[in-house]
Design a protein around this motif. Structure first.
Motif, mmCIF file in Angstrom:
data_model
loop_
_atom_site.group_PDB
_atom_site.id
_atom_site.type_symbol
_atom_site.label_atom_id
_atom_site.label_comp_id
_atom_site.label_asym_id
_atom_site.label_seq_id
_atom_site.Cartn_x
_atom_site.Cartn_y
_atom_site.Cartn_z
ATOM 1 N N VAL A 1 -1.853 5.340 0.843
ATOM 2 C CA VAL A 1 -3.424 5.206 0.608
ATOM 3 C C VAL A 1 -4.385 5.959 1.455
ATOM 4 C CG1 VAL A 1 -5.388 3.552 1.248
ATOM 5 C CG2 VAL A 1 -3.239 2.772 -0.113
ATOM 6 N N PRO B 1 -8.941 2.955 -2.832
ATOM 7 C CA PRO B 1 -8.479 4.099 -1.967
ATOM 8 C C PRO B 1 -9.036 5.329 -3.016
ATOM 9 C CG PRO B 1 -6.735 2.988 -3.116
ATOM 10 C CD PRO B 1 -7.896 2.102 -3.496
ATOM 11 N N GLY C 1 -3.392 7.201 -3.491
ATOM 12 C CA GLY C 1 -2.638 6.184 -3.298
ATOM 13 C C GLY C 1 -3.061 4.721 -3.942
ATOM 14 N N SER C 2 -2.405 3.705 -3.813
ATOM 15 C CA SER C 2 -2.309 2.560 -4.472
ATOM 16 C C SER C 2 -2.125 1.352 -3.784
ATOM 17 C CB SER C 2 -1.070 2.678 -5.728
ATOM 18 O OG SER C 2 0.100 2.395 -5.218
ATOM 19 N N VAL C 3 -2.845 0.318 -4.272
ATOM 20 C CA VAL C 3 -2.668 -0.980 -3.652
ATOM 21 C C VAL C 3 -2.288 -2.087 -4.527
ATOM 22 C CG1 VAL C 3 -4.096 -2.829 -2.602
ATOM 23 C CG2 VAL C 3 -4.692 -0.444 -1.989
ATOM 24 N N LEU D 1 0.933 -1.341 0.111
ATOM 25 C CA LEU D 1 -0.021 0.090 -0.032
ATOM 26 C C LEU D 1 0.894 1.396 0.051
ATOM 27 C CD1 LEU D 1 -1.944 -2.438 1.010
ATOM 28 C CD2 LEU D 1 -3.116 -0.377 2.328
ATOM 29 N N ILE E 1 -9.925 -2.320 1.837
ATOM 30 C CA ILE E 1 -9.145 -1.591 0.981
ATOM 31 C C ILE E 1 -8.233 -2.631 0.388
ATOM 32 C CG2 ILE E 1 -7.291 -0.220 0.527
ATOM 33 C CD1 ILE E 1 -8.778 1.881 2.411
#
Ligand SMILES: Nc1ncnc2c1ncn2[C@@H]1O[C@H](COP(=O)(O)OP(=O)(O)OP(=O)(O)O)[C@@H](O)[C@H]1O
Ligand SMILES: [Mg+2]
Lengths: 234, 234
Positions: free
Chosen positions: A9, A55, A58-60, A6, A48
Motif C-alpha cells: 500500500v 490507497p 496496492g490493495s486493502v 494490506l 486507510i
C-alpha cells in the motif's frame, strides 16, 4: 471479517510519498499497537485500514465482506469530531444510521456513556465538553457500535491518569469480548501494557511488525531501537 | 415641513386605528412573501445540502450559476417571468399574470438562488468538519444530507431570513408581474412607490414604518435564536 491484508500500500499527496509499500496482515484476537514518531504515517495507516482513504497503489482486503460493511468496524479519531448535538445524541446517531431501533439506541447509549463516566452530562451539547470529555465521548460512540475491529488513534492523549487507566481497562474489556484492537499511542508504558504485537512506522514505511515482547526487548530495526532509546530520528 | 409632520401623524393614526386598506396590504404582502420563502426554503435548502454532499458532473456549473443568480436584479426576474406568463408566452394559458400567484412565483425565483447558494456555502463547511466521522459511523449520503440540515439548522434559519428580507423588500419583480392593481396585487413596497409618487405620503409612511419595525423585530428574533444555541467551541 479478519484478517485484514494490506499489500504494497502506498499513498501520495502533492508529490510527497506519505505511505510507501506497506504490506501487513492484521489477524483476529490480538491487540496491535502502532508506534512511530510524529508524522510517521500512523493516522494515515489507520484511515486507510478503516476505509476512509483509498490507497493510491496496492490493495486493502478484508477476508470476508460482510453486507453491513461498516457496522463491523469503528474508529476513534486523534482529534475528536463532535456532532452539534447533545452528548447522548452523539452516541445514538451512530446507532440510528446503522438501523438500531429507537428504544435500544437509548439503552446502548446510556450504558456506554456510563462506562466512560459521562452519564451525568448526557444532555449537554457535545461542543461544550472539555478536551478529555470529548475524547471519552468519541470512545463511547465507537464502543456503542460493538465493532469487530476498533481503530483507536491516540485515544488517551488528552486524558488524566485515572481516565487513561479506565480507558485501558475498557480496551481490555472489549478486546476480551472478541474485538480486534488496532491502536496508536505515544505513551510507551501504555504500549507495553496493552500490546500483543507492535507495528512500527518510520517515514511512511513499516519498519517493523513484531510480537510485543520481542519489540520492547530487542527491536529488529535500527529505527525502532533509536525510537525506544529516545533518540531523535526523523 | 408641517406637511411632513402631519403625514407622520396620519401614518400613526392609520397604524393604530387598524386601517383596513393598510392591513389588507400588509396581509397580502405577508401571504406573497411567506409563500415564496416557504417554497424556496424547501427546495433551496435541499439543493444546498445535495450540492454540499454529492459529487456529480455539472455540480460546479450549478454552483457557479447559483452564485451568479444571487445578485440578479429583481426587475430582470420580473421581466422574464412576465414573458413566460403573458398571453402570448408559453405559460400564458394559465392566466396567472397580474395575480398574487405570479408574485409568489417571481419572489420564489428571486430568492431560490440566495437560499441555495448561502446554505451550500455553510453546509459545505459543516460537511468538511463532519465527513470522516459520518463516513466512519457508516452514514449513507442521503442520511448525511439530512444530518447536515438538522445540525446546521440554527445557521440555516438565518439563511432563510435573508431570503425573506430580500423578498419582502423588493419592488421590481412584483410590480411587473403583479401590475400593482388596487385590492388585488398591491404589496407594501409597490404601494409605497405608487403613493409617494402620487403625493399621498401618509399611507406610504405608515407602510414604511411597519416595514422597518418588522425588519428589526425579525432580526432580533433571529439574533436571539442564534444566541441561544451558540455553544462555546473549544
Ligand atoms: N491529506 C494530506 N495531504 C498532505 N499531507 C498529509 C495529508 N494527511 C497527512 N499528511 C502528512 O502525512 C504525514 C503523516 O501523517 P499522519 O497523520 O499519519 O502522522 P502520525 O504518524 O499520525 O503523526 P502523529 O503522531 O503526530 O499523530 C505527515 O507528515 C502529514 O503532514
Ligand atoms: Mg496521528
Amino acid at each position: 471479517m479478519l484478517p485484514l491484508i494490506l499489500t504494497d500500500v502506498s499513498l501520495w499527496r502533492d508529490g510527497n510519498t506519505l505511505i510507501e509499500g506497506v504490506s501487513v496482515t492484521f489477524s483476529p484476537g490480538t491487540k496491535t499497537i502502532v508506534l512511530g514518531h510524529n508524522g510517521a504515517g500512523k493516522s494515515l495507516l489507520l484511515r486507510i485500514c478503516h476505509g476512509l482513504m483509498g490507497p493510491d497503489s496496492g490493495s486493502v482486503a478484508w477476508a470476508e465482506k460482510s453486507p453491513e460493511g461498516h457496522r463491523r468496524q469503528a474508529m476513534v479519531f486523534q482529534k475528536p469530531i463532535m456532532l452539534r448535538r447533545s452528548v447522548r445524541s452523539n452516541v445514538t446517531y451512530g446507532l440510528k444510521v446503522n438501523g438500531v431501533p429507537k428504544l435500544r439506541r437509548q439503552e446502548i447509549a446510556d450504558m456506554n456513556l456510563k462506562r466512560v463516566g459521562l452519564a451525568d452530562i448526557a444532555s449537554r451539547p457535545a461542543a461544550v465538553l472539555s478536551g478529555g470529555e470529548q475524547q471519552r465521548l468519541a470512545l463511547a460512540r465507537a464502543w456503542a457500535l460493538a465493532p469487530d475491529v476498533l481503530f483507536l488513534d491516540e485515544p488517551t492523549a488528552n486524558l488524566d491518569p485515572a481516565a487513561t487507566q479506565s480507558v485501558e481497562e475498557i480496551v481490555e474489556e472489549i478486546h476480551g469480548g472478541g474485538t480486534k484492537i488496532i491502536m496508536t499511542t505515544h505513551d510507551l508504558s501504555q504500549a507495553r501494557r496493552l500490546a500483543d504485537e507492535v507495528v512500527f512506522m518510520h517515514q511512511g514505511r513499516m519498519a517493523e511488525h513484531t510480537p510485543a515482547d520481542q519489540f520492547f526487548d530487542s527491536p529488529a530495526s535500527a529505527e525502532a531501537r533509536a525510537y525506544l532509546n529516545g533518540e531523535l530520528r526523523w | 415641513m408641517s406637511e411632513i409632520f402631519s403625514a407622520f401623524a396620519i401614518a400613526f393614526e392609520l397604524i393604530v386605528s387598524l386601517d383596513r386598506e393598510l392591513y389588507t396590504i400588509i396581509g397580502r404582502t405577508m401571504y406573497v412573501s411567506i409563500s415564496a420563502v416557504a417554497m424556496a426554503a424547501l427546495l433551496g435548502l435541499l439543493l444546498g445540502a445535495v450540492l454540499a454532499v454529492y459529487r456529480f458532473p455539472g455540480r460546479r456549473a450549478v454552483i457557479v450559476v447559483l452564485n451568479a443568480l444571487m445578485g440578479l436584479p429583481p426587475v430582470v426576474v420580473g421581466l422574464v417571468l412576465y414573458l413566460f406568463l403573458s398571453r402570448e408566452g408559453p405559460l400564458g394559458f394559465l392566466g396567472l399574470l397580474f395575480s398574487p400567484t405570479a408574485m409568489v412565483l417571481a419572489q420564489f425565483f428571486l430568492i431560490l438562488p440566495i437560499i441555495a447558494a448561502l446554505s451550500h456555502q455553510f453546509l459545505r463547511d459543516l460537511y468538511l468538519e463532519y465527513q470522516e466521522q459520518l463516513c466512519s459511523l457508516g452514514a449513507r449520503p442521503n442520511q448525511v444530507v439530512f444530518t447536515l440540515l438538522w445540525d446546521g439548522r440554527v445557521n440555516l434559519v438565518t439563511v432563510v431570513m435573508a431570503g425573506f428580507g430580500r423578498a419582502i423588500a423588493e419592488v421590481g419583480a412584483v410590480l411587473i408581474v403583479g401590475g400593482n392593481i388596487a385590492e388585488l396585487t398591491r404589496v407594501m413596497t409597490t404601494t409605497i412607490a405608487l403613493e409617494t409618487s402620487k403625493g399621498n405620503l401618509a399611507l406610504a409612511l405608515a407602510l414604511g414604518i411597519v416595514l422597518v419595525f418588522g425588519a428589526i423585530g425579525l432580526n432580533a428574533a433571529a439574533y436571539t435564536l442564534g444566541g441561544v444555541s451558540t455553544y462555546r467551541r473549544i
